[in-house]
Design a protein around this motif. Structure first.
Motif: not given
Length: 250
Positions: A24-25, A41
Motif C-alpha cells: 500500500v505504501q 492506492s
C-alpha cells in the motif's frame, strides 16, 4: 463506529505478516486519473507481481505488451533485470518507450523454470528498479513465490506472458497471485494530415486488479519517458468514455 484499539492493532499485525502494508505504501501512478482510480492506492503497486500479455497470439500484440512493460520499468529507479527466452527483444524499441539500454541487464534463460529462478534472485537482490521475465506458464505456487519476494524487496516484478502455440495461451486465464493482470492489443494509430504514421495506440485491458476494478482503455503508446497518454479526442470526454468496466476476472 470506530474499531477498538485492540482490533486496529490486530489488523496491523495481520497486514505486517501478509506484507500488505508495504504494497500500500509504494505505488507507481500512470498519471491518468481514470486508470489510476481503478487501482488500489491510485497506482500500480511496487513490491508486487504484475502479469502482462498481448491481446492476441501474434508478434505485434506481443511486442506491444513488451513495450507496456518497458514503460513501467522505465519509470522506476535503478537497473532493470530482463530475463528472456528468445533473442527477439529489440533494445531501440525499449529505448523509445523510455527504457535506456544502459539500465537493462539481460539474462537469457532456456525455460520457464530458469526464468522464474532468475526473477527470484533478482528480487532478492533488493537493489533493482524492476525485474521482467518472459514466461509461458505461471501457476499459483510460482506466482506466490514471486509475489512474496517482491513484497520483501519492494521491487516491482513483471511476468511477461509469451506463448509459442495458441493452446498455451489458455494458461493466462488460470488463477495466480499477481496483483494485476493486463492485456495489450494494437489499434490503428491516429490519421495524420501529412504522410506518415502517428503515435501508436493500444487497447489496454486491466482484466484483474486485486481490491480494484477491471476496465479497458484506449491509450497512446508509451513515450520516451515511459508514459501513456489519452488520445486527443478522448481527453475532454467523460470518464465513462475513457474506460469501460469489464466483467472478466482472473
Amino acid at each position: 463506529m470506530r474499531p477498538s484499539p485492540a482490533i486496529e492493532s490486530l489488523r496491523a499485525q495481520i497486514e505486517k505478516i501478509e506484507g500488505r502494508g508495504r504494497r500500500v505504501q509504494s505505488v507507481l501512478p500512470f498519471g491518468i486519473s481514470d486508470m489510476d482510480s481503478r487501482l488500489p492506492s491510485k497506482g500500480l503497486a511496487l513490491g508486487a507481481l504484475h502479469e502482462i500479455a498481448g491481446g492476441g497470439n501474434g508478434a505485434i500484440d506481443g511486442a506491444a505488451a513488451a513495450l507496456f512493460a518497458a514503460g513501467i520499468a522505465a519509470r522506476t529507479r535503478g537497473k532493470v533485470l530482463w530475463v528472456i527466452t528468445r533473442q527477439d527483444l529489440f533494445a531501440p524499441a525499449l529505448a523509445q518507450a523510455g527504457l535506456a539500454p544502459d539500465r537493462v541487464i539481460y539474462v537469457e534463460a532456456g525455460n520457464d523454470k530458469t526464468v522464474l529462478a532468475c526473477l527470484e534472485e533478482g528480487l532478492r537482490h533488493g537493489g533493482l528498479g524492476a525485474v521482467v521475465g518472459e514466461v509461458t506458464r505461471l501457476d499459483m505456487t510460482a506466482s506466490r513465490r514471486l509475489q512474496l519476494c517482491a513484497e520483501e524487496s519492494g521491487t516491482v516484478s513483471i511476468a511477461l506472458r509469451r506463448w509459442r502455440r495458441q493452446t498455451e495461451a489458455a494458461d493466462f486465464g488460470q488463477p495466480t497471485a499477481a496483483s494485476t493482470r493486463w492485456r495489450i492489443s494494437v489499434m490503428p494509430s491516429a490519421a495524420l494530415p501529412v504522410p506518415g504514421v502517428g503515435r501508436h495506440r493500444w487497447l489496454v485491458e486491466l482484466i484483474r486488479a486485486r481490491a480494484g476494478e477491471s476496465a479497458d482503455f484506449v491509450m497512446e503508446a508509451c513515450d520516451a519517458a515511459g508514459r501513456l497518454a489519452l488520445p486527443a479526442e478522448l481527453v475532454d470526454r467523460p470518464a465513462s468514455a475513457e474506460g469501460r468496466r469489464r466483467g472478466a476476472s482472473g
